[in-house]
Design a protein around this motif. Structure first.
Motif, PDB file in Angstrom:
ATOM      1  N   VAL B 273       0.911  -1.180  -0.014  1.00 48.89           N
ATOM      2  CA  VAL B 273      -0.069  -0.016   0.083  1.00 48.89           C
ATOM      3  C   VAL B 273       0.889   1.296   0.057  1.00 48.89           C
ATOM      4  CG1 VAL B 273      -2.054  -1.008   1.295  1.00 48.89           C
ATOM      5  CG2 VAL B 273      -0.142   0.177   2.386  1.00 48.89           C
ATOM      6  N   THR B 274       0.371   2.532  -0.450  1.00 49.95           N
ATOM      7  CA  THR B 274       0.784   3.512  -0.341  1.00 49.95           C
ATOM      8  C   THR B 274      -0.007   4.738  -0.109  1.00 49.95           C
ATOM      9  OG1 THR B 274       2.296   5.199  -1.797  1.00 49.95           O
ATOM     10  CG2 THR B 274       0.504   3.798  -2.855  1.00 49.95           C
ATOM     11  N   THR B 275       0.100   5.919   0.138  1.00 46.58           N
ATOM     12  CA  THR B 275      -0.771   7.009   0.446  1.00 46.58           C
ATOM     13  C   THR B 275      -0.844   7.863  -0.910  1.00 46.58           C
ATOM     14  OG1 THR B 275       0.901   8.404   1.388  1.00 46.58           O
ATOM     15  CG2 THR B 275      -0.419   6.867   2.889  1.00 46.58           C
ATOM     16  N   LYS B 276      -2.247   7.933  -1.089  1.00 45.55           N
ATOM     17  CA  LYS B 276      -2.588   9.005  -2.322  1.00 45.55           C
ATOM     18  C   LYS B 276      -3.372  10.312  -1.737  1.00 45.55           C
ATOM     19  CE  LYS B 276      -5.500   7.582  -5.723  1.00 45.55           C
ATOM     20  NZ  LYS B 276      -6.028   7.216  -6.644  1.00 45.55           N
ATOM     21  N   PHE B 282      -4.854  12.491   2.734  1.00 44.84           N
ATOM     22  CA  PHE B 282      -4.142  11.272   2.154  1.00 44.84           C
ATOM     23  C   PHE B 282      -4.996   9.953   2.455  1.00 44.84           C
ATOM     24  CE2 PHE B 282      -0.112  12.505   0.590  1.00 44.84           C
ATOM     25  CZ  PHE B 282       0.328  13.580   1.265  1.00 44.84           C
ATOM     26  N   GLN B 283      -5.113   9.291   1.440  1.00 43.77           N
ATOM     27  CA  GLN B 283      -5.896   8.062   1.454  1.00 43.77           C
ATOM     28  C   GLN B 283      -5.021   6.994   1.370  1.00 43.77           C
ATOM     29  OE1 GLN B 283      -9.003   8.073   2.340  1.00 43.77           O
ATOM     30  NE2 GLN B 283     -10.230   9.838   1.547  1.00 43.77           N
ATOM     31  N   LEU B 284      -5.204   5.851   1.851  1.00 41.92           N
ATOM     32  CA  LEU B 284      -4.444   4.349   1.713  1.00 41.92           C
ATOM     33  C   LEU B 284      -5.170   3.907   0.169  1.00 41.92           C
ATOM     34  CD1 LEU B 284      -4.248   2.494   4.834  1.00 41.92           C
ATOM     35  CD2 LEU B 284      -2.387   3.422   3.524  1.00 41.92           C
ATOM     36  N   THR B 285      -4.176   3.473  -0.429  1.00 41.58           N
ATOM     37  CA  THR B 285      -4.376   2.760  -1.627  1.00 41.58           C
ATOM     38  C   THR B 285      -3.374   1.841  -2.081  1.00 41.58           C
ATOM     39  OG1 THR B 285      -5.143   3.210  -4.117  1.00 41.58           O
ATOM     40  CG2 THR B 285      -3.451   4.825  -3.064  1.00 41.58           C
TER      41      THR B 285
END
Lengths: 361, 346
Positions: B273-276, B282-285
């Motif tokens: 996962v990374t943050t977007k 910022f959301q996790l995606t």
């Protein structure tokens, strides 16, 4: 394998010449381009490109093993460095595993370096005393290595051995300490190590701490840079670990957990999670971000709360989520409870440091 | 399609254009020797050019009767095929139920989640479950495990295989003769021997192994599952040019899809996962970007729901979005309501 030369792969000579004429010398150069780009660059037709890529891939691909062969290899080489803490060794199925990256993370002063010192000693001890009988490379970025303390731990844990004349000196001679002052120096020492690890019978590599290296490079302030400066070193560390089958132990720092850090998935929607707000003052999170968290194989969290210190097995492919209370004594770290306390749910990933009475304990 | 779109090398293309051959029809009635002379190229090369021309024209022409295109199948045939298809069980009944039986063959499934949620555990569980013999409801196939991070631990695979065999024997206690012979095959060592393990240390090797898989799978025809753990690791580390990364990943995913259809196996990709930054925060995606998220057929996200581990189907063409809780136990991935005495939570 990525830097394997195309000229040595046994392709038909005319084809090899075409590749080298366009400066595509290694497998990495050839395989990073899509096939149509290669066709345009090399001026040969697509079927020939496809067969060339297939041959290059076959030559670059590492050989496979069956799961059974892997297990047998592991059984033969022992596979673990026992920490002499029975509860932790049980949870980790033997101890710190060979060939994998183990991370110790926790607030400062909690005992990570003490743990590392004891591990260094254990790896240097002769096999009859439970050690690995090998050299240890200790990369000390914060100048925390204290040989005096290490001998003290030795005398406390193995009094009968250390009273023997000269053994303390022999042990201390096996531990090699290096103090890089920048990431590039660190990378250079890693490169040199790759060859010497096997030749010099190094049995343990400790990096204490890796977060400090990143902090130096980030002195300009913006930690928002998406590409971590440790990128290259990380995969290199892992490949060194596997290639030479030594345990690699890395310590990490913590930073405070701001409300921005509670990220949620998009599909979960926006939830005001008020329960988290009162925890955030004493809540910490591991430094180096989520990319690093993915990369380590085993994560041991050192934390303090309710008046005790705990070692938690937070991320491990072979262990249940348990926490062990511990104290730091003259003989190093000792577990107070060998059974471990089971920790449910996402609590296992939390790092707490309640109160400042760590120093007075 | 004009000359500029033919799959031929640029020098021949420029020669054609300079000699005035700008459209396919101009090449339709020329003999190879004439063309070779015109372009001053070798005869074999002229033959290649004309073959490329005829390939493109036949696929475009509609002179095939009844409008049926060669290579296509009717939806009814596909339905019958799908109904006969077995799925790979994940070990958790709830998760199997929302997936429509389990992980589908001929499809690429992506599984992503935060560190420590159980992606590698699920990967190893699938590598074991694909080997369950057909008589016990499994596929009886082997697995290819491509490990990019070094997270595969053989001891854990042993534990999971042991747990799987134990549960099968518990569920099918029959001692009849036809089961006896497959009971003998239910040995932990056999299960471990059925996992082909590749350890990949760079993205070049990752590309190489996926290219090489076609040959490998032709040789080992009983492989029914390919797992890549994780597909992200090297691509996040060493790539500086993100546009090139997207192109390379696109090529990889196409190749994997082709492999899954050609050899009738399931491909499972584990992702990080990374943050977007979306909608002001910022959301996790899942990592690797937006273009990559289109490449997989199915997408499952493993996440924490309070103190429980949950699997959420974010994208699937055949089943609706749903969530199912699961446990990681000493025996592997199991459901919350296992029939057996409360699964000892690992």
């Amino acid at each position: 394998m990525a830097n394997k030369l195309i000229s040595q792969m046994g392709l038909p000579p005319s084809l090899s010449h075409v590749f080298s004429a366009r400066n595509i010398l290694t497998a990495k150069d050839a395989l990073s381009l899509p096939e149509t780009d290669l066709m345009t660059l090399l001026d040969i037709d697509i079927a020939l490109v496809r067969s060339a890529v297939a041959s290059i891939s076959e030559a670059t691909c590492p050989p496979f093993q069956t799961g059974l062969a892997l297990l047998e290899e592991k059984m033969k080489s022992g596979g673990h460095l026992s920490t002499l803490l029975p509860g932790l060794d049980n949870a980790l199925c033997g101890g710190i595993p060979f060939g994998a990256l183990t991370e110790l993370v926790g607030p400062s002063g909690i005992g990570k370096t003490q743990f590392c010192l004891k591990l260094a000693l254990l790896a240097a001890l002769p096999e009859c005393y439970g050690g690995l009988n090998g050299r240890v490379i200790y990369i000390d970025t914060e100048s925390k290595f204290s040989s005096r303390r290490m001998i003290e731990i030795g005398e406390g844990s193995f009094p009968q051995i250390f009273r023997l004349q000269g053994l303390a000196q022999k042990m201390a001679e096996r531990i090699i300490v290096t103090r890089p002052t920048s990431i590039s120096e660190f990378n250079d020492s890693l490169q040199q190590m790759k060859l010497t690890l096997l030749q010099n019978e190094v049995k343990l590599l400790i990096v204490d701490s890796i977060a400090a290296l990143v902090c130096w490079d980030n002195e300009k302030g913006t930690i928002s840079s998406r590409q971590s400066p440790l990128r290259g070193s990380l995969s290199f560390l892992k490949s060194i670990a596997e290639f030479s089958q030594v345990p690699v132990v890395v310590t990490n720092q913590v930073r405070s957990h701001s409300s921005d850090d509670t990220f949620h998935y998009i599909f979960k929607g926006h939830r005001k999670d008020t329960s988290n707000s009162e925890r955030s003052e004493s809540h910490l999170t591991a430094a180096l971000g989520i990319q690093w968290a993915h990369a380590v194989t085993i994560r041991l969290i050192f934390e303090a709360h309710s008046g005790h210190r705990f070692i938690k097995v937070a991320k491990s492919p072979i262990s249940p989520p348990v926490a062990f209370p511990f104290v730091v004594e003259s003989s190093g770290i000792t577990l107070l409870n060998q059974e471990g306390i089971s920790v449910a749910g996402s609590e296992i990933n939390a790092i707490r440091c309640k109160g400042c009475n760590i120093l007075t304990q | 399609m004009e000359i500029s779109n033919l799959p031929i090398s640029p020098s021949i293309r420029s020669k054609l254009l300079s000699k005035g051959y700008t459209s396919l029809s101009s090449l339709s009635s020329i003999s190879p020797s004439f063309l070779a002379q015109e372009l001053s190229v070798k005869l074999e090369e002229a033959v290649e050019v004309l073959r490329a021309v005829s390939d493109t024209t036949t696929s475009k022409s509609a002179h095939i009767p009844y409008g049926i295109i060669p290579g296509a199948v009717t939806a009814w045939d596909m339905l019958s095929e799908e109904q006969m298809q077995r799925h790979i069980s994940t070990g958790c009944e709830d998760l199997d139920a929302i997936l429509g039986g389990g992980i589908h063959c001929k499809e690429v499934t992506e599984v992503g989640g935060v560190p420590g949620i159980g992606k590698t555990q699920l990967g190893i569980q699938l590598a074991v479950n694909v080997q369950i013999p057909v008589e016990y409801g499994g596929l009886g196939g082997k697995a290819v495990y491509i490990d990019t991070e070094g997270s595969f631990m053989a001891e854990r695979a042993y534990q999971i295989a042991e747990g799987c065999i134990y549960d099968i024997l518990d569920k099918f206690p029959s001692n009849s003769r036809e089961f006896l012979s497959c009971k003998e095959r239910l040995q932990v060592n056999n299960f471990l021997a059925g996992i082909f393990y590749f350890r990949i240390c760079s993205y070049t090797e990752q590309i190489a192994v996926i290219n090489y898989l076609e040959n490998f799978l032709t040789e080992h025809g009983d492989v029914k599952l390919v797992i890549i753990d994780s597909v992200t690791f090297h691509f996040r580390q060493d790539f500086d040019d993100l546009a090139q990364r997207t192109r390379v990943l696109g090529g990889l995913s196409l190749r994997l899809m082709k492999l899954s259809k050609m050899f009738n196996l399931a491909v499972v990709l584990l992702n990080q996962v990374t943050t977007k930054f979306t909608d002001g925060s910022f959301q996790l995606t899942l990592a690797l970007g937006d273009s990559w998220s289109h490449s997989c057929t199915n997408r499952i996200i493993l996440h924490w729901n309070g103190n429980e581990r949950c699997a959420y189907i974010e994208k699937s063409p055949s089943v609706p979005s749903a969530s199912a809780p699961y446990l990681v136990t000493g025996k592997g991935i199991r459901g919350i309501n296992s029939n057996f005495k409360r699964a000892r939570i690992m």
